[in-house]
Design a protein around this motif. Sequence first.
Motif, short mmCIF file in Angstrom:
data_model
loop_
_atom_site.label_atom_id
_atom_site.label_comp_id
_atom_site.label_asym_id
_atom_site.label_seq_id
_atom_site.Cartn_x
_atom_site.Cartn_y
_atom_site.Cartn_z
N VAL A 166 15.65 10.76 4.39
CA VAL A 166 14.84 9.91 5.27
C VAL A 166 14.03 8.90 4.45
CG1 VAL A 166 13.08 9.88 7.08
CG2 VAL A 166 14.67 11.80 6.92
N GLY A 167 13.56 9.34 3.27
CA GLY A 167 12.70 8.48 2.48
C GLY A 167 13.43 7.62 1.47
N GLY A 168 14.70 7.90 1.27
CA GLY A 168 15.48 7.07 0.36
C GLY A 168 15.46 7.54 -1.08
N ARG A 169 14.48 8.34 -1.43
CA ARG A 169 14.37 8.87 -2.79
C ARG A 169 13.38 10.01 -2.70
NH1 ARG A 169 12.77 4.57 -7.28
NH2 ARG A 169 10.67 4.93 -6.55
N GLU A 170 13.67 11.12 -3.45
CA GLU A 170 12.81 12.28 -3.21
C GLU A 170 11.42 12.14 -3.82
OE1 GLU A 170 15.69 14.53 -5.30
OE2 GLU A 170 14.14 15.39 -6.57
N ILE A 171 11.33 11.44 -4.96
CA ILE A 171 10.03 11.23 -5.57
C ILE A 171 9.68 9.77 -5.30
CG2 ILE A 171 8.69 11.31 -7.69
CD1 ILE A 171 9.75 14.01 -6.89
N HIS A 172 8.49 9.51 -4.75
CA HIS A 172 8.10 8.15 -4.38
C HIS A 172 9.16 7.50 -3.51
CE1 HIS A 172 5.75 8.34 -8.37
NE2 HIS A 172 5.12 8.97 -7.41
N PRO A 173 9.29 8.01 -2.28
CA PRO A 173 10.29 7.45 -1.37
C PRO A 173 10.17 5.93 -1.26
CG PRO A 173 9.30 9.41 -0.41
CD PRO A 173 8.52 9.11 -1.67
N ILE A 174 11.30 5.28 -1.12
CA ILE A 174 11.32 3.81 -1.12
C ILE A 174 11.64 3.25 0.24
CG2 ILE A 174 11.86 3.50 -3.57
CD1 ILE A 174 14.82 3.42 -2.79
N ASN A 175 11.81 4.11 1.24
CA ASN A 175 12.30 3.65 2.53
C ASN A 175 11.20 3.52 3.59
OD1 ASN A 175 14.34 2.86 4.31
ND2 ASN A 175 14.62 4.96 5.07
N VAL A 176 9.95 3.80 3.20
CA VAL A 176 8.86 3.79 4.17
C VAL A 176 8.18 2.44 4.16
CG1 VAL A 176 6.61 4.80 4.73
CG2 VAL A 176 8.47 6.27 3.92
N ARG A 177 7.93 1.88 5.33
CA ARG A 177 7.24 0.60 5.45
C ARG A 177 6.32 0.61 6.65
NH1 ARG A 177 10.62 -4.11 8.29
NH2 ARG A 177 8.50 -4.46 8.98
N VAL A 178 5.39 -0.32 6.67
CA VAL A 178 4.53 -0.49 7.84
C VAL A 178 5.41 -0.89 9.02
CG1 VAL A 178 2.59 -1.77 8.83
CG2 VAL A 178 2.59 -1.17 6.39
N GLY A 179 5.30 -0.18 10.12
CA GLY A 179 6.14 -0.44 11.29
C GLY A 179 7.32 0.51 11.41
N ALA A 194 0.81 -1.23 0.00
CA ALA A 194 0.00 0.00 0.00
C ALA A 194 0.84 1.28 0.00
CB ALA A 194 -1.00 0.00 1.16
N PRO A 195 1.89 1.40 0.82
CA PRO A 195 2.65 2.66 0.80
C PRO A 195 3.27 2.94 -0.56
CG PRO A 195 3.25 1.35 2.73
CD PRO A 195 2.39 0.49 1.87
N ASP A 196 3.83 1.92 -1.20
CA ASP A 196 4.50 2.16 -2.48
C ASP A 196 3.52 2.39 -3.61
OD1 ASP A 196 6.96 -0.25 -1.49
OD2 ASP A 196 7.05 1.93 -1.37
N ILE A 197 2.41 1.70 -3.58
CA ILE A 197 1.42 1.88 -4.66
C ILE A 197 0.73 3.23 -4.51
CG2 ILE A 197 -0.80 1.08 -5.54
CD1 ILE A 197 0.18 -1.79 -5.06
N THR A 198 0.25 3.54 -3.32
CA THR A 198 -0.49 4.80 -3.15
C THR A 198 0.42 6.01 -3.34
OG1 THR A 198 -0.21 4.79 -0.73
CG2 THR A 198 -2.22 3.79 -1.62
N ALA A 199 1.71 5.85 -3.08
CA ALA A 199 2.63 6.98 -3.31
C ALA A 199 2.64 7.40 -4.77
CB ALA A 199 4.05 6.61 -2.87
N ARG A 200 2.30 6.48 -5.65
CA ARG A 200 2.29 6.80 -7.07
C ARG A 200 1.03 7.53 -7.52
NH1 ARG A 200 6.26 3.73 -6.33
NH2 ARG A 200 7.88 3.44 -7.89
N ILE A 201 0.10 7.73 -6.60
CA ILE A 201 -1.06 8.55 -6.94
C ILE A 201 -0.58 9.98 -7.19
CG2 ILE A 201 -3.19 9.57 -6.01
CD1 ILE A 201 -3.70 6.94 -4.56
N CYS A 202 0.45 10.40 -6.48
CA CYS A 202 0.87 11.79 -6.58
C CYS A 202 2.38 11.94 -6.55
CB CYS A 202 0.26 12.59 -5.42
SG CYS A 202 0.56 14.35 -5.54
N GLY A 203 2.92 12.66 -7.52
CA GLY A 203 4.36 12.90 -7.54
C GLY A 203 4.77 14.06 -6.67
N ILE A 204 3.78 14.80 -6.15
CA ILE A 204 4.07 15.99 -5.35
C ILE A 204 3.95 15.69 -3.86
CG2 ILE A 204 3.43 18.41 -4.97
CD1 ILE A 204 4.42 17.62 -7.84
#
Lengths: 159, 447
Positions: free
Chosen positions: B165-178, B68-78
Amino acid sequence: MLPSTLLVGIGNTLRSDDAIGLWVAERIAEKNIPTLVVKTLQGEGTRLLDLWENFGRVFLIDAVSAGAKAGTCFFLTVEQISSFRRQCAPSSHLYSIFDAIELARVLKKLPSELIFCGVQVKSVSYGNSISEEVLAGARDVVSFLLKELGGSVKDGKSL
Amino acid sequence: MPMPKHLEKRVKPMKSRTLHVDYLARVEGEGGIHVRIKGNQVKEVKFSIFEPPRFFEAFLRGRPFSDAPDITARICGICPVAYQMSSVHAMERAFGIQINEQIRALRRLLYCGEWIESHVLHAFLLHAPDFLGYQDAIQMAKDHAAVVQMVLKLKKIGNDIVTLVGGREIHPINVRVGGFYKVPSKKEITSLIDTLEWARDAAIQTVKFCMKLSYPDFERDYEYVALRHDHEYPMNEGRLVSNKGLNIDIAEYENHFLEEHVSHSNALHSILKERGAYFVGPLARFNLNFDKLTSTVKELAKTAGVAKGTNNPFKSILVRSLETVYACEEALKICKAYEEPDLPAVEVPVRAGVGYGCTEAPRGILYHRYRLDEKGMILDAKIVPPTAQNQKTIEQDLREFIPPRLRLSQEKLLWQCEQAVRNYDPCISCATHLVSLEFCSETNKES
């Protein structure tokens, strides 16, 4: 030797042919050219001014919607972009690539050499596959870039 | 508000007029305005979303919770961080997880980065040209190069926080549940301190810049809705409150808010069941949480004349700059106190359930709700972006804004209508992730 050339693939993997800039960037990155840095960008144009800050030569690759046949390629210098963009559909991005280039020109933050490579899309609807016609055009862009990365571009042209 | 000379022509009121903007400039995504006027009355206002609809809610069904975090992040690039935060909080609530203070602080730092870059981009590259009479930021940069250079540098600092913190500025890749997949070292975080101190000072300059702008005289009686937290200016947590009596746990959102289809938009319109249109975003947060801002921001707000709040949506640009100061100060506080967590994430015990998340995206509250099976597979999802929640308010603004300005020329009136829409920093891509609808367009005509 530090890399002197930057290549930025711009696009969105979930908008069908809008992924083409990223696809080209991946193909070029696979060649591991030592003088080249390859980056990708979602489409918020002002980031370009940060990305190209220490590079003298920059290639940008992106999908375009210019009313041409799907897969048509465009190779443009900064001077050619302002007339080209008049035939394009309005950008749906928060800050378009062409606006970012123009902003950089006004702020005197352009690299010494910048070439924009555009591929005409067929569809940018929701989806994660690229049209065959657009892929064919993108292969031409890859060939062009590999040739240019061994030399310098004299003027822009379209295929 | 200064206007370019060629737009200052005044006209006599006509029997009927249509104002039509095919593509709104300087907003994210594709949207348009259609207004039909007869005599002195606004008969019809449509804020049209015609970007291809997104099917993320359907797309999420059958996917694991961790997607869910990675898919929903692609709803918006901003505002990808906002989507990631709402989704992870929803999943954690479904699983009964409590994150620790260090992870909580890192998430807040990540959100500060997104607020800074989003607010600055909108306020100074998209909205400020309206107030100064420029076609766009490029024209503005010819006369105000130093200001534009400063805001670009400020925006970059926001991007750098998200990248770190997020690992990448657009669609950060470092966020996970927990929590996160990897946490930055203390050295990496403290390296941000000097640049954040510059950023805070630059953000204060942007507030002073906004104080000199001329604002249209326009106010309405809005119902503001935002999160409210006991101890802090809200980002990731809090109850949902309004200035007209709403005070609920976020799990009760769907008991109070409703989404309805309208014929002219691909995005559903949100309303409060009992009272209709409402207003989310910086103005709502500011008006409902002023007491939680830092003393610096409160003093600046006092100097700017908005310490008691404001009901003028055009002053959203000023409030965005105040929130940018806040985000810089909050980021500084977090960086100075940072201690690297022992583990990047807490345990995630998967179970069946329903989870709710509601966080403050730069544009306002972003609500997520997920229903999960015993293996953590998503059975269904609901996502309500802030722009979808503001659509009705935008239309009502135009309905009231236009009549006193009918003597303006078509071009000038259109310009001001577009400026009025940009008050809300609409993120149209986010608002169209739902089921497609028909929309109608009309050609321009005057009589």
